[in-house]
Design a protein around this motif. Structure first.
Motif, PDB file in Angstrom:
ATOM      1  N   PRO A 177       0.820  -1.221   0.000  1.00 14.08           N
ATOM      2  CA  PRO A 177       0.000   0.000   0.000  1.00 14.08           C
ATOM      3  C   PRO A 177       0.853   1.269   0.000  1.00 14.08           C
ATOM      4  O   PRO A 177       0.527   2.239  -0.693  1.00 14.08           O
ATOM      5  N   ALA A 178       1.960   1.248   0.736  1.00 10.59           N
ATOM      6  CA  ALA A 178       2.805   2.449   0.791  1.00 10.59           C
ATOM      7  C   ALA A 178       3.356   2.780  -0.598  1.00 10.59           C
ATOM      8  O   ALA A 178       3.394   3.939  -1.006  1.00 10.59           O
ATOM      9  N   LEU A 179       3.739   1.747  -1.308  1.00 10.65           N
ATOM     10  CA  LEU A 179       4.277   1.952  -2.650  1.00 10.65           C
ATOM     11  C   LEU A 179       3.209   2.570  -3.568  1.00 10.65           C
ATOM     12  O   LEU A 179       3.478   3.506  -4.318  1.00 10.65           O
ATOM     13  N   PHE A 180       1.993   2.027  -3.475  1.00 13.07           N
ATOM     14  CA  PHE A 180       0.884   2.563  -4.269  1.00 13.07           C
ATOM     15  C   PHE A 180       0.668   4.042  -3.957  1.00 13.07           C
ATOM     16  O   PHE A 180       0.580   4.878  -4.850  1.00 13.07           O
ATOM     17  N   ILE A 181       0.606   4.368  -2.675  1.00  8.73           N
ATOM     18  CA  ILE A 181       0.324   5.754  -2.287  1.00  8.73           C
ATOM     19  C   ILE A 181       1.430   6.688  -2.792  1.00  8.73           C
ATOM     20  O   ILE A 181       1.171   7.745  -3.361  1.00  8.73           O
ATOM     21  N   PHE A 182       2.665   6.238  -2.656  1.00  8.75           N
ATOM     22  CA  PHE A 182       3.782   7.048  -3.118  1.00  8.75           C
ATOM     23  C   PHE A 182       3.693   7.310  -4.618  1.00  8.75           C
ATOM     24  O   PHE A 182       3.894   8.429  -5.083  1.00  8.75           O
ATOM     25  N   PHE A 183       3.390   6.257  -5.353  1.00  7.92           N
ATOM     26  CA  PHE A 183       3.311   6.424  -6.805  1.00  7.92           C
ATOM     27  C   PHE A 183       2.171   7.347  -7.200  1.00  7.92           C
ATOM     28  O   PHE A 183       2.289   8.124  -8.142  1.00  7.92           O
ATOM     29  N   ILE A 184       1.057   7.261  -6.483  1.00 13.23           N
ATOM     30  CA  ILE A 184      -0.070   8.139  -6.806  1.00 13.23           C
ATOM     31  C   ILE A 184       0.336   9.606  -6.558  1.00 13.23           C
ATOM     32  O   ILE A 184       0.124  10.465  -7.411  1.00 13.23           O
ATOM     33  N   LEU A 185       0.982   9.850  -5.422  1.00 14.64           N
ATOM     34  CA  LEU A 185       1.417  11.220  -5.127  1.00 14.64           C
ATOM     35  C   LEU A 185       2.402  11.730  -6.180  1.00 14.64           C
ATOM     36  O   LEU A 185       2.288  12.849  -6.684  1.00 14.64           O
ATOM     37  N   LEU A 186       3.361  10.871  -6.514  1.00 15.00           N
ATOM     38  CA  LEU A 186       4.360  11.287  -7.506  1.00 15.00           C
ATOM     39  C   LEU A 186       3.715  11.540  -8.860  1.00 15.00           C
ATOM     40  O   LEU A 186       4.068  12.487  -9.569  1.00 15.00           O
ATOM     41  N   ALA A 187       2.742  10.674  -9.202  1.00  8.85           N
ATOM     42  CA  ALA A 187       2.078  10.846 -10.503  1.00  8.85           C
ATOM     43  C   ALA A 187       1.338  12.176 -10.529  1.00  8.85           C
ATOM     44  O   ALA A 187       1.374  12.892 -11.539  1.00  8.85           O
ATOM     45  N   ILE A 188       0.692  12.527  -9.421  1.00  5.50           N
ATOM     46  CA  ILE A 188      -0.028  13.810  -9.383  1.00  5.50           C
ATOM     47  C   ILE A 188       0.952  14.966  -9.621  1.00  5.50           C
ATOM     48  O   ILE A 188       0.714  15.852 -10.430  1.00  5.50           O
ATOM     49  N   ARG A 189       2.115  14.894  -8.967  1.00  2.52           N
ATOM     50  CA  ARG A 189       3.087  15.973  -9.144  1.00  2.52           C
ATOM     51  C   ARG A 189       3.574  16.037 -10.587  1.00  2.52           C
ATOM     52  O   ARG A 189       3.661  17.099 -11.195  1.00  2.52           O
ATOM     53  N   SER A 190       3.871  14.859 -11.111  1.00  2.20           N
ATOM     54  CA  SER A 190       4.405  14.806 -12.462  1.00  2.20           C
ATOM     55  C   SER A 190       3.367  15.322 -13.470  1.00  2.20           C
ATOM     56  O   SER A 190       3.684  16.076 -14.394  1.00  2.20           O
ATOM     57  N   LEU A 191       2.105  14.930 -13.247  1.00  2.00           N
ATOM     58  CA  LEU A 191       1.044  15.317 -14.184  1.00  2.00           C
ATOM     59  C   LEU A 191       0.705  16.800 -14.116  1.00  2.00           C
ATOM     60  O   LEU A 191       0.082  17.329 -15.033  1.00  2.00           O
ATOM     61  N   THR A 192       1.103  17.463 -13.035  1.00  2.00           N
ATOM     62  CA  THR A 192       0.796  18.886 -12.940  1.00  2.00           C
ATOM     63  C   THR A 192       1.985  19.770 -13.353  1.00  2.00           C
ATOM     64  O   THR A 192       1.951  20.978 -13.188  1.00  2.00           O
ATOM     65  N   LEU A 193       3.019  19.150 -13.877  1.00  2.00           N
ATOM     66  CA  LEU A 193       4.132  19.953 -14.411  1.00  2.00           C
ATOM     67  C   LEU A 193       3.709  20.561 -15.749  1.00  2.00           C
ATOM     68  O   LEU A 193       2.906  19.963 -16.480  1.00  2.00           O
ATOM     69  N   ASP A 194       4.283  21.710 -16.068  1.00  2.00           N
ATOM     70  CA  ASP A 194       3.985  22.342 -17.359  1.00  2.00           C
ATOM     71  C   ASP A 194       4.439  21.456 -18.501  1.00  2.00           C
ATOM     72  O   ASP A 194       5.596  21.056 -18.535  1.00  2.00           O
ATOM     73  N   GLY A 195       3.528  21.168 -19.430  1.00  2.00           N
ATOM     74  CA  GLY A 195       3.923  20.347 -20.581  1.00  2.00           C
ATOM     75  C   GLY A 195       3.767  18.861 -20.336  1.00  2.00           C
ATOM     76  O   GLY A 195       4.145  18.042 -21.175  1.00  2.00           O
ATOM     77  N   ALA A 196       3.165  18.488 -19.198  1.00  2.00           N
ATOM     78  CA  ALA A 196       3.026  17.070 -18.851  1.00  2.00           C
ATOM     79  C   ALA A 196       2.145  16.318 -19.839  1.00  2.00           C
ATOM     80  O   ALA A 196       2.313  15.109 -20.051  1.00  2.00           O
ATOM     81  N   ILE A 197       1.242  17.050 -20.472  1.00  2.00           N
ATOM     82  CA  ILE A 197       0.260  16.393 -21.338  1.00  2.00           C
ATOM     83  C   ILE A 197       0.921  15.585 -22.470  1.00  2.00           C
ATOM     84  O   ILE A 197       0.414  14.565 -22.911  1.00  2.00           O
ATOM     85  N   GLU A 198       2.084  16.059 -22.913  1.00  2.00           N
ATOM     86  CA  GLU A 198       2.795  15.328 -23.978  1.00  2.00           C
ATOM     87  C   GLU A 198       3.131  13.906 -23.524  1.00  2.00           C
ATOM     88  O   GLU A 198       3.103  12.954 -24.295  1.00  2.00           O
ATOM     89  N   GLY A 199       3.462  13.775 -22.236  1.00  2.00           N
ATOM     90  CA  GLY A 199       3.778  12.455 -21.696  1.00  2.00           C
ATOM     91  C   GLY A 199       2.558  11.556 -21.652  1.00  2.00           C
ATOM     92  O   GLY A 199       2.645  10.350 -21.904  1.00  2.00           O
ATOM     93  N   VAL A 200       1.408  12.166 -21.340  1.00  2.00           N
ATOM     94  CA  VAL A 200       0.165  11.389 -21.294  1.00  2.00           C
ATOM     95  C   VAL A 200      -0.174  10.915 -22.706  1.00  2.00           C
ATOM     96  O   VAL A 200      -0.561   9.760 -22.929  1.00  2.00           O
TER      97      VAL A 200
END
Ligand code: PFF
Length: 443
Positions: A177-200
């Motif tokens: 569960p800790a790993l899941f939570i960490f990845f979700i938090l990191l994904a949120i940060r990564s997805l809110t970076l400028d230009g993240a949409i290209e990665g999606v």
């Protein structure tokens, strides 16, 4: 059943061990970089399809063989098919799993090195070039790489010598569960970076020009690698499961968790890759270069990155111990007293076998086999040749050696589901593996 074989005390313990074996460098390190070098979206789609249509049915088959035989990967076939050559599939698994562990230990060592740098706050404040240089300096430094590999193998051996279930249930309960939570938090940060949409877009908008047999083989190899299927790891683990426990729900759980962590890892890496101006196709360094850069963008990142690398180390260890356990259990059989001795002998031999892989980014970077570095060659041969071959043998064994009544009874599935599984192991998996492998052999 011999009383001195280890047994899981609960179904949860088994699921955690199996998921622990599956979820590791495959989902978190190999998935992002292979998706990156294979064009993203189409590869990801093929990976999910291979996992569900081919990997999952074979995972169920391995569980079935192991729980039924209550024996290691070689003895299981000797017990179930006496005087038949099926046990050779078990030995193939032993060989391939040992080769996987030989380079797995190298990457495990990289994680230890990164953890050391995180703890000493050397991962802070870097520019993009800094993180690239950090990684290439590390992997080309023979002393550090081999020392870290040795330390990682030492920890793996140390855990395995005491029996696999000691600690895994307790550790797994909070680690997953800790790993899941960490990845979700990191994904949120990564997805809110400028230009993240290209990665999606890279991950989800298909670029069909990448659709070819080579991409398919890479997706298949990764599906096997990240489900720990095709080398007998899951036969070995299921052999520690009491016959009364069901296996199908465990297989589904392992498969979906593995896909979920892979996609999450992708959602951490790719948006950041594009937003921060890196290349997605830079190979094995991708995750090691991008992750510290993402933590850099997070408040308290320099502390959180330590926790993250500890979790990553746990995830990697629960996989490496399953790799070592395959061979150790074959030698130990029912002689539990010899477990410690074999854990050390086998572990040390595999460590030595991994040294050329450790050196292949530095001193031995000129050495190549069929155009690949030693590390890449072993990685390729195990995932794309050895595992598919083992998986083929296991699927043919349950499909054509066992009677329908046996498999039906063992899996205990509703009739339509049973037949879906049966068609998958009798036809879909073997035919797909043969076509994909043969095509790539002659391409
Ligand atoms: N599934 C592991 C991972 O993704 O890191 C690697 C692995 C473990 C492969 C055990 C094979 C195996 F038997």
């Amino acid at each position: 059943m011999s009383s001195n074989r280890d047994q899981f005390t609960s179904k949860l313990g088994f699921i955690l061990a199996a998921a622990g074996s599956a979820i590791g460098l495959g989902a978190i390190w190999k998935f992002p970089y292979t998706a990156g070098t294979n064009g993203g979206s189409v590869f990801i789609l093929l990976f999910i399809l291979c996992t569900l249509l081919i990997g999952l049915p074979i995972l169920m088959s391995e569980f079935l063989i192991g729980r039924r035989a209550q024996a290691d990967a070689v003895s299981a076939f000797k017990k179930e098919a006496p005087n038949k050559p099926w046990f050779l599939a078990g030995w193939l698994g032993v060989l391939v799993s040992a080769l996987i562990l030989s380079f797995y230990g190298v990457v495990g060592g990289w994680i230890l090195s990164y953890l050391f740098r995180a703890v000493t706050f050397q991962l802070d404040g870097g520019t993009e070039e800094h993180y690239g240089a950090l990684f290439s300096d590390l992997i080309s430094n023979p002393v550090e790489v081999i020392f870290a590999q040795a330390l990682f193998m030492f920890i793996t051996i140390f855990i395995v010598q005491g029996g696999i279930k000691g600690g895994i249930e307790r550790a797994g309960k909070w680690m997953m569960p800790a790993l899941f939570i960490f990845f979700i938090l990191l994904a949120i940060r990564s997805l809110t970076l400028d230009g993240a949409i290209e990665g999606v877009k890279f991950m989800f908008v298909p670029d069909w020009s990448y659709f070819n047999m080579e991409t398919l083989l890479n997706a298949l190899g990764l599906a096997f690698f990240s489900l720990s299927v095709g080398v007998g790891a899951m036969i070995t683990y299921a052999s520690y499961l009491p016959k009364t426990e069901t296996i199908t729900s465990s297989a589904f759980n392992v498969a979906w968790m593995n896909i979920a962590i892979s996609i999450l890892a992708g959602l951490v890496i790719f948006p950041a890759v594009f937003a921060l101006g890196y290349s997605p196709a830079q190979g094995p360094g991708l995750v090691f270069i991008i992750l510290p850069a993402v933590f850099e963008q997070i408040p308290l990142g320099s502390v959180l990155v330590i926790v993250f690398f500890v979790l990553l180390l746990f995830a990697t260890l629960t996989s490496s111990m399953s790799l070592l356990e395959i061979t150790v259990s074959v030698f130990v059989k029912d002689n539990y007293a010899s477990r410690r001795k074999y854990a050390w002998i086998v572990g040390i031999v595999i460590f030595i076998a991994g040294i050329p892989s450790a050196l292949s980014f530095g001193h031995w970077s000129d050495v190549s086999i069929m155009g690949k570095s030693i590390f890449d060659f072993i990685d390729y041969m195990t995932a794309n040749v050895g595992m598919p071959l083992g998986a083929l043998a296991f699927s043919l064994f349950v499909a054509y050696y066992y009677k329908t009544s046996i498999t039906q009874n063992e899996l205990n599935l509703p009739t339509p589901m049973y037949w879906i599984w049966r068609v998958a192991v009798c036809f879909v998996a073997p035919i797909a593996i043969i076509i994909i492998s043969v095509y790539n052999l002659f391409a």
